[in-house]
Design a protein around this motif. Structure first.
Motif, PDB file in Angstrom:
ATOM      1  N   THR A  46      12.216  -9.407  -5.242  1.00 50.46           N
ATOM      2  CA  THR A  46      12.057  -8.168  -4.484  1.00 50.46           C
ATOM      3  C   THR A  46      13.303  -7.298  -4.525  1.00 50.46           C
ATOM      4  N   LEU A  49      12.734  -3.425  -5.591  1.00 53.22           N
ATOM      5  CA  LEU A  49      11.739  -2.553  -4.968  1.00 53.22           C
ATOM      6  C   LEU A  49      12.401  -1.247  -4.548  1.00 53.22           C
ATOM      7  N   LEU A  53       8.473   1.162  -1.246  1.00 48.45           N
ATOM      8  CA  LEU A  53       7.834  -0.149  -1.307  1.00 48.45           C
ATOM      9  C   LEU A  53       8.491  -1.136  -0.348  1.00 48.45           C
ATOM     10  N   THR A  54       9.800  -1.063  -0.213  1.00 47.16           N
ATOM     11  CA  THR A  54      10.511  -1.966   0.698  1.00 47.16           C
ATOM     12  C   THR A  54      10.041  -1.745   2.133  1.00 47.16           C
ATOM     13  N   GLN A  57       6.421  -2.884   2.516  1.00 48.00           N
ATOM     14  CA  GLN A  57       6.340  -4.346   2.521  1.00 48.00           C
ATOM     15  C   GLN A  57       6.685  -4.879   3.912  1.00 48.00           C
ATOM     16  N   LYS A  61       1.927  -3.440   4.608  1.00 46.84           N
ATOM     17  CA  LYS A  61       0.914  -2.551   4.021  1.00 46.84           C
ATOM     18  C   LYS A  61       0.291  -3.120   2.758  1.00 46.84           C
ATOM     19  N   GLN A  63       0.011  -7.107   0.336  1.00 42.10           N
ATOM     20  CA  GLN A  63       0.390  -8.512   0.204  1.00 42.10           C
ATOM     21  C   GLN A  63       1.356  -8.643  -0.963  1.00 42.10           C
ATOM     22  N   THR A  64       2.399  -9.399  -0.760  1.00 39.86           N
ATOM     23  CA  THR A  64       3.383  -9.645  -1.808  1.00 39.86           C
ATOM     24  C   THR A  64       3.417 -11.126  -2.118  1.00 39.86           C
TER      25      THR A  64
END
Length: 102
Positions: A46, A49, A53-54, A57, A61, A63-64
């Protein structure tokens, strides 16, 4: 080089295509986040990102799934685990799971 040992021969000087690289990824995070559906992001890490996106996440918002032992081509380095992640995600939302739409 390692490519010669395996018998690979580059047919294109990839560096000559670099003028086409700039901009292809700009805004990709926003486009991903703007999709009105459930989202799954599979990564090797990660640390790269972008800000949007960070934050998303951290807000849950999407799934990672992170495979830290994988390289750039996560699906090639971890094919079984990657397939399991995608199939599990798809099955969860096929049953009417709560998909984030924002």
């Amino acid at each position: 080089t390692g490519d010669e040992v395996r018998g690979w021969t580059w047919r294109v000087d990839v560096a000559k295509t670099s003028k086409h690289w700039e901009g292809w990824y700009e805004g990709m995070g926003e486009r991903f986040l703007g999709a009105r559906c459930a989202k799954l992001l599979i990564l090797a890490g990660t640390d790269r990102l972008d800000d949007a996106l960070t934050v998303a996440q951290m807000q849950g918002k999407f799934q990672t799934v992170v495979f830290p032992n994988a390289g750039h081509a996560v699906h090639e380095d971890e094919p079984e685990r990657c397939a399991e992640a995608v199939l599990g995600f798809a099955a969860r939302y096929a049953r009417g799971g709560d998909a984030q739409s924002s």
